[in-house]
Enzyme design. Structure first.
Site, PDB file in Angstrom:
ATOM      1  N   ASP A  35       0.855  -1.195   0.000  1.00  0.00           N
ATOM      2  CA  ASP A  35       0.000   0.000   0.000  1.00  0.00           C
ATOM      3  C   ASP A  35       0.887   1.241   0.000  1.00  0.00           C
ATOM      4  O   ASP A  35       2.053   1.189   0.389  1.00  0.00           O
ATOM      5  CB  ASP A  35      -0.915   0.002   1.237  1.00  0.00           C
ATOM      6  CG  ASP A  35      -2.214   0.771   0.985  1.00  0.00           C
ATOM      7  OD1 ASP A  35      -3.265   0.127   0.835  1.00  0.00           O
ATOM      8  OD2 ASP A  35      -2.167   2.022   0.936  1.00  0.00           O
ATOM      9  N   SER A 119     -16.043  -2.019 -10.436  1.00  0.00           N
ATOM     10  CA  SER A 119     -17.112  -1.415  -9.630  1.00  0.00           C
ATOM     11  C   SER A 119     -18.414  -1.329 -10.417  1.00  0.00           C
ATOM     12  O   SER A 119     -18.406  -1.248 -11.658  1.00  0.00           O
ATOM     13  CB  SER A 119     -16.663   0.004  -9.251  1.00  0.00           C
ATOM     14  OG  SER A 119     -17.755   0.779  -8.841  1.00  0.00           O
ATOM     15  N   TYR A 150     -14.165   8.199 -11.942  1.00  0.00           N
ATOM     16  CA  TYR A 150     -13.949   6.884 -11.309  1.00  0.00           C
ATOM     17  C   TYR A 150     -14.448   5.724 -12.185  1.00  0.00           C
ATOM     18  O   TYR A 150     -13.746   4.730 -12.390  1.00  0.00           O
ATOM     19  CB  TYR A 150     -14.669   6.892  -9.961  1.00  0.00           C
ATOM     20  CG  TYR A 150     -14.599   5.609  -9.168  1.00  0.00           C
ATOM     21  CD1 TYR A 150     -13.417   5.217  -8.538  1.00  0.00           C
ATOM     22  CD2 TYR A 150     -15.722   4.789  -9.031  1.00  0.00           C
ATOM     23  CE1 TYR A 150     -13.368   4.046  -7.786  1.00  0.00           C
ATOM     24  CE2 TYR A 150     -15.677   3.621  -8.290  1.00  0.00           C
ATOM     25  CZ  TYR A 150     -14.501   3.253  -7.672  1.00  0.00           C
ATOM     26  OH  TYR A 150     -14.455   2.090  -6.939  1.00  0.00           O
ATOM     27  N   ALA A 194     -21.839   5.448   2.196  1.00  0.00           N
ATOM     28  CA  ALA A 194     -23.096   5.685   2.930  1.00  0.00           C
ATOM     29  C   ALA A 194     -23.266   4.836   4.205  1.00  0.00           C
ATOM     30  O   ALA A 194     -23.608   5.400   5.261  1.00  0.00           O
ATOM     31  CB  ALA A 194     -24.278   5.483   1.993  1.00  0.00           C
TER      32      ALA A 194
END
Ligand code: NAD
Length: 330
Positions: A35, A119, A150, A194
């Protein structure tokens, strides 16, 4: 295979951290977790893993990450919830450097298998105009009109995987994740999604005594949310079965954002006054995962009930919130 080297790019992140933990738990002896973030910001670190700090936008860093690898999972990306991706389109698109260089490095290292985390943001916006959504089938990604920034990066990178398979014989697998949630992920700071944001707002309202909550949009937007353990199981199944095309990996338990708030209020034992922020980033009006294909290929689909997963997520965010508050006081 348990002694082969498995590389997880983005291992300091939410899904990557859970994947590293699961690989170690399943008995893999050589796991390399990579990372860009300083170690103290990784959501989970495992001493048994070979933990490395590398900027995977750089080709030489990808070569170092993939050296001697048997399998590579690319979960590294500059990403966040709607609040982040709507305001950082260029940063999101720059993740194209990560997957491009990772694919090149994986090819060079002759890895057996390469996984790419795509995604649901790749889906054509025209199919997501109504809250009363028809669940998205894999073919709905084309003609291409994905989420700006994105989503375009994800669609392009999916395509890149496809052509590395067709032209170079690199065995790639692509899953389109639909909103993943669970502990050990982003819950504040602006990149949260969310489920975590709603938990944090409800915990804050409860502890402050100010019984109000801001909701982005009308609250009528519809979504599905996948529990992290289902995501990790799905990644493993997709990687190790014959799934030659990008595939949905998501729950099909559709809820409105208002219903998600109801669930968390119930867990917290509180009812708040809701105020709707119509100018805030809210994404598409409706999105759900059509799971026909995953059931066909794997005889399985993510099935953890939202209320069960949210109870565990709420408990974890509650602990983080309390610890942060204590630190601020002391
Ligand atoms: P995350 O932000 O928690 O993890 C991503 C990790 O990538 C972070 O730790 C980040 O530091 C690292 N990273 C970013 N740039 C890097 C670089 N240049 N070099 C090395 N590492 C870098 O996000 P996540 O939720 O764990 O998502 C993992 C993957 O799944 C991402 O590709 C994301 O786009 C995809 N995805 C996630 C969701 C979701 O709901 N969480 C939904 C759809 C797709």
């Amino acid at each position: 295979m348990k002694d082969e080297l498995i590389v997880v790019a983005g291992g300091g992140g939410f899904i990557g951290g859970h994947l590293v933990g699961s690989l170690l738990q399943r008995g893999f002896t050589r796991v390399r977790s990579v990372d860009i973030k300083p170690f103290d910001q990784w959501y989970q670190t495992f001493d048994q893993a070979d933990n490395r700090l590398l900027d995977l936008r750089q080709k030489d860093a990808c070569e170092a990450a993939c050296k001697d690898a048997y399998e590579v999972y690319n979960l590294a990306a500059d990403m966040g919830g709607m609040g982040f991706i709507e305001n950082n389109k260029a940063l999101c698109m720059l993740s194209v450097l990560i997957n491009t260089h990772m694919l090149q490095a994986a090819k060079q290292a002759k890895v057996e298998r390469f996984f790419y985390a795509s995604s649901a943001c790749v889906y054509n916006a025209d199919k997501q105009i109504s809250e009363d959504v028809v669940a998205l089938k894999e073919e709905d990604a084309y003609p291409g009109m994905p989420e700006d920034g994105y989503g375009w990066e994800k669609l392009f990178s999916e395509r890149m995987c496809r052509h590395f398979t067709e032209d170079f014989g690199l065995y790639t697998r692509v899953a389109r994740f639909h909103n993943v949630y669970g502990p050990h992920g982003t819950w504040d700071g602006g990149r949260e999604k969310a489920p975590a944001a709603i938990c944090r707002k409800i915990i804050t309202a409860k502890s402050s005594g100010k019984h109000e909550i801001d909701i982005w949009g009308t609250g009528k937007q519809t979504r599905s949310f996948m529990w992290i353990d289902d995501c990790i199981k799905g990644i493993d199944l997709i990687m190790h079965n014959e799934v030659p095309e990008p595939i949905n990996l998501g729950s099909n338990e559709l809820v409105t954002i208002n219903q998600l708030v109801d669930i968390v209020e119930q867990i917290a034992g509180i009812t708040l006054t809701r105020s709707y922020q119509l100018d805030a980033p809210k994404g598409v009006n409706g999105r759900n995962s059509d799971n026909t294909l995953i059931k066909q290929y794997l005889g399985w689909e993510p099935d953890t009930k939202l209320c069960d997963g949210m109870a565990k997520t709420y408990a974890w965010i509650h602990e983080q919130h309390a610890a942060k508050h204590l630190n601020q006081v002391s």
